[in-house]
Design a protein around this motif. Structure first.
Motif, PDB file in Angstrom:
ATOM      1  N   LEU A 109       0.829  -1.206   0.000  1.00 54.45           N
ATOM      2  CA  LEU A 109       0.000   0.000   0.000  1.00 54.45           C
ATOM      3  C   LEU A 109       0.867   1.262   0.000  1.00 54.45           C
ATOM      4  O   LEU A 109       1.855   1.343   0.725  1.00 54.45           O
ATOM      5  CB  LEU A 109      -0.909   0.010   1.227  1.00 54.45           C
ATOM      6  N   LYS A 110       0.476   2.231  -0.818  1.00 58.81           N
ATOM      7  CA  LYS A 110       1.149   3.525  -0.855  1.00 58.81           C
ATOM      8  C   LYS A 110       0.254   4.631  -0.314  1.00 58.81           C
ATOM      9  O   LYS A 110       0.744   5.645   0.179  1.00 58.81           O
ATOM     10  CB  LYS A 110       1.578   3.862  -2.285  1.00 58.81           C
ATOM     11  N   THR A 111      -1.055   4.439  -0.442  1.00 59.60           N
ATOM     12  CA  THR A 111      -2.017   5.431   0.029  1.00 59.60           C
ATOM     13  C   THR A 111      -3.209   4.717   0.657  1.00 59.60           C
ATOM     14  O   THR A 111      -3.378   3.503   0.501  1.00 59.60           O
ATOM     15  CB  THR A 111      -2.529   6.313  -1.127  1.00 59.60           C
ATOM     16  N   LEU A 112      -4.040   5.505   1.341  1.00 57.16           N
ATOM     17  CA  LEU A 112      -5.302   5.014   1.879  1.00 57.16           C
ATOM     18  C   LEU A 112      -6.429   5.825   1.266  1.00 57.16           C
ATOM     19  O   LEU A 112      -6.254   7.014   0.967  1.00 57.16           O
ATOM     20  CB  LEU A 112      -5.323   5.152   3.404  1.00 57.16           C
ATOM     21  N   PRO A 113      -7.596   5.242   1.082  1.00 58.56           N
ATOM     22  CA  PRO A 113      -8.713   5.998   0.508  1.00 58.56           C
ATOM     23  C   PRO A 113      -9.136   7.130   1.433  1.00 58.56           C
ATOM     24  O   PRO A 113      -9.109   6.976   2.661  1.00 58.56           O
ATOM     25  CB  PRO A 113      -9.815   4.944   0.357  1.00 58.56           C
ATOM     26  N   PRO A 114      -9.531   8.284   0.878  1.00 62.00           N
ATOM     27  CA  PRO A 114      -9.880   9.449   1.707  1.00 62.00           C
ATOM     28  C   PRO A 114     -11.126   9.243   2.559  1.00 62.00           C
ATOM     29  O   PRO A 114     -11.360  10.007   3.499  1.00 62.00           O
ATOM     30  CB  PRO A 114     -10.089  10.568   0.678  1.00 62.00           C
ATOM     31  N   ASP A 115     -11.935   8.232   2.247  1.00 58.71           N
ATOM     32  CA  ASP A 115     -13.142   7.983   3.043  1.00 58.71           C
ATOM     33  C   ASP A 115     -12.979   6.796   3.981  1.00 58.71           C
ATOM     34  O   ASP A 115     -13.956   6.195   4.417  1.00 58.71           O
ATOM     35  CB  ASP A 115     -14.348   7.768   2.125  1.00 58.71           C
ATOM     36  N   LEU A 116     -11.737   6.485   4.329  1.00 63.40           N
ATOM     37  CA  LEU A 116     -11.496   5.373   5.248  1.00 63.40           C
ATOM     38  C   LEU A 116     -12.138   5.621   6.609  1.00 63.40           C
ATOM     39  O   LEU A 116     -12.460   4.676   7.341  1.00 63.40           O
ATOM     40  CB  LEU A 116      -9.986   5.163   5.411  1.00 63.40           C
ATOM     41  N   TRP A 117     -12.363   6.879   6.952  1.00 67.44           N
ATOM     42  CA  TRP A 117     -12.977   7.224   8.234  1.00 67.44           C
ATOM     43  C   TRP A 117     -14.367   6.614   8.396  1.00 67.44           C
ATOM     44  O   TRP A 117     -14.909   6.558   9.513  1.00 67.44           O
ATOM     45  CB  TRP A 117     -13.066   8.745   8.372  1.00 67.44           C
ATOM     46  N   ARG A 118     -14.931   6.132   7.293  1.00 69.01           N
ATOM     47  CA  ARG A 118     -16.254   5.501   7.381  1.00 69.01           C
ATOM     48  C   ARG A 118     -16.219   4.221   8.223  1.00 69.01           C
ATOM     49  O   ARG A 118     -17.250   3.780   8.726  1.00 69.01           O
ATOM     50  CB  ARG A 118     -16.758   5.166   5.973  1.00 69.01           C
ATOM     51  N   MET A 119     -15.053   3.640   8.404  1.00 67.17           N
ATOM     52  CA  MET A 119     -14.926   2.441   9.226  1.00 67.17           C
ATOM     53  C   MET A 119     -14.864   2.852  10.700  1.00 67.17           C
ATOM     54  O   MET A 119     -13.835   2.771  11.371  1.00 67.17           O
ATOM     55  CB  MET A 119     -13.687   1.643   8.805  1.00 67.17           C
ATOM     56  N   GLU A 120     -15.985   3.268  11.215  1.00 67.26           N
ATOM     57  CA  GLU A 120     -16.055   3.858  12.547  1.00 67.26           C
ATOM     58  C   GLU A 120     -15.844   2.836  13.663  1.00 67.26           C
ATOM     59  O   GLU A 120     -15.485   3.205  14.780  1.00 67.26           O
ATOM     60  CB  GLU A 120     -17.402   4.566  12.735  1.00 67.26           C
ATOM     61  N   SER A 121     -16.073   1.567  13.393  1.00 62.17           N
ATOM     62  CA  SER A 121     -15.910   0.550  14.436  1.00 62.17           C
ATOM     63  C   SER A 121     -14.459   0.149  14.632  1.00 62.17           C
ATOM     64  O   SER A 121     -14.137  -0.525  15.611  1.00 62.17           O
ATOM     65  CB  SER A 121     -16.733  -0.699  14.087  1.00 62.17           C
ATOM     66  N   LEU A 122     -13.577   0.556  13.721  1.00 64.20           N
ATOM     67  CA  LEU A 122     -12.183   0.128  13.767  1.00 64.20           C
ATOM     68  C   LEU A 122     -11.487   0.690  15.004  1.00 64.20           C
ATOM     69  O   LEU A 122     -11.543   1.892  15.270  1.00 64.20           O
ATOM     70  CB  LEU A 122     -11.463   0.593  12.500  1.00 64.20           C
TER      71      LEU A 122
END
Length: 413
Positions: free
Chosen positions: A181-194
């Motif tokens: 992985l080089k980047t993370l998707p900008p909407d990763l924050w949607r995984m609120e349970s993490l």
């Protein structure tokens, strides 16, 4: 001419018969090979027969050199935990979907290139271990695993973060270290349970800004990347462990008082922070003693625990007080008689063993200090606002004036 023509026709027929014979031989060889593999499958390694007949809900067939999962396994409807790590499996049989009671499936350290579709039908799974295979993507059907809380998929070939994971509402622990992985998707924050995210051993050159929006993260591991600068992480109020070791970073980031750090300069930082806390503790004790001698109500600064660890211990111990955190061994233990039954409720956060320079980190629940709001002692009990905390008062000796009782005695007189 006629004879040559007939000869040619006759020769053609002979060639067709010869080709047909070759095809028949190939089919026969294939059938014999399959029969041989089935015979080898029936010849189970020593001790496996007893495991299959034990009736134990936990079955560990790790490191048995299986190329195929024994067919009898798929008929064990009572299974809850199945470990087949460290074999030579390339897939799993379709009949494994019959094991509806499975809650844990570990198929790491095999030769699997695609997640077997029958695995996506095991809807009661809470933990799935896919690490050290040959995976490059996840199937959309993985979203059927709505009860999944822990997913380990380290040491594969992921170049992009799998968005299928967004559809797993209860996923708390995600291990995706040692990938590409080089980047993370900008909407990763949607995984609120993490709650725990392991990204070590990837190819990040800058700190992924989306992580600053993941305020529920308690564990974040970015070891062994190429990050040269870190932002302040104080906004991550839930963070308890941040590891940035083996990155070109010379000083630790700004973090909350409860965060344990692992990386360049972390030991000195933690030592200085411990010294500050010790000074505050002594000042609070002195202030309380002076107030007690003066006959005033003492102000007690709540100190949950006192740490006596020095800088050398700080580099070897990671004190993490996180609910639902458990450590999974690389090789699952063989369960005997159900004595090692695991608690499933709220136990999906796991700490992987990663490679650090120096001694191996051990995570425990001792040695973390917390500074809390001031508490005012009035009479016999504490009155305070905020979350419930347990306070150790053994080291403090205070004399309280029972003003209310004295007042009543004066009225009686």
């Amino acid at each position: 001419m006629g004879n040559s023509s007939r000869k040619g026709e006759g020769g053609g027929g002979g060639e067709e018969e010869e080709e047909g014979g070759k095809d028949g031989e190939k089919e026969e060889i294939t059938e014999k090979k399959e029969e041989k593999e089935q015979e080898e499958e029936e010849e189970l390694p020593l001790g496996v027969e007893e495991l299959l007949e034990s009736g134990d809900p936990v079955l560990d067939l790790s490191y048995r050199k299986f190329k195929r999962l024994p067919s009898r396994v798929c008929g064990l409807m009572h299974l809850e935990k199945l470990y087949v790590c460290g074999n030579s499996l390339r897939t799993l049989p379709d009949s494994i979907s019959q094991l509806r009671g499975l809650r844990i499936l570990a198929i790491d350290f095999n030769k699997i290139e695609d997640v077997p579709s029958p695995v996506c039908q095991l809807t009661n799974l809470t933990r799935l271990y896919l690490g050290s295979n040959r995976l490059m993507s996840l199937p959309p059907e993985l979203s059927n695993l709505q009860n999944l809380r822990c997913l380990w998929m380290e040491s594969n070939y992921f170049q992009r973060f799998p968005r299928t994971l967004y559809d797993l509402p209860h996923l708390k622990s995600l291990q995706i270290g040692d990938n590409r992985l080089k980047t993370l998707p900008p909407d990763l924050w949607r995984m609120e349970s993490l709650r725990g995210l392991w990204l070590y051993g990837n190819r990040f050159e800058t700190f992924p800004k989306v992580l600053l929006r993941m305020e529920n993260l308690e564990i974040l591991d970015l070891d062994r990347n190429k990050i040269s600068e870190l932002p302040s992480l104080k906004r991550l109020k839930a963070l308890r462990l941040f590891s940035y070791d083996h990155n070109p970073i010379k000083e630790p980031p700004k973090v909350g008082e409860e965060v344990f750090l692992v990386g360049e300069g972390a030991a000195e930082f933690l030592e200085a922070r411990e010294a500050r806390k010790e000074r505050r503790r002594k000042a609070a004790e002195k202030e309380a003693e002076e107030l007690a001698l003066a006959g005033e109500e003492p102000v007690i600064h709540g100190i949950l625990k006192n740490s006596s660890s020095n800088s050398k211990q700080a580099t070897n111990e990671a004190a993490v007080t996180i609910e639902d955190v458990e450590v999974r061994e690389e090789e699952p233990l063989v369960m005997e008689g159900g004595e090692a039954e695991e608690e499933e409720e709220d136990e999906c956060m796991e700490l992987p063993v990663t490679e650090y320079v120096g001694a191996e980190l051990e995570y425990d629940e001792e040695g973390v200090e917390y500074e809390t709001e001031e508490l005012i002692c009035e009479g016999e009990g504490f009155e305070y606002e905020g979350e419930e905390l347990e306070y150790e008062r053994a080291q403090m000796d205070y004399e309280y004036e029972e003003r209310e009782d004295m007042g009543r005695q004066d009225e009686g007189a």
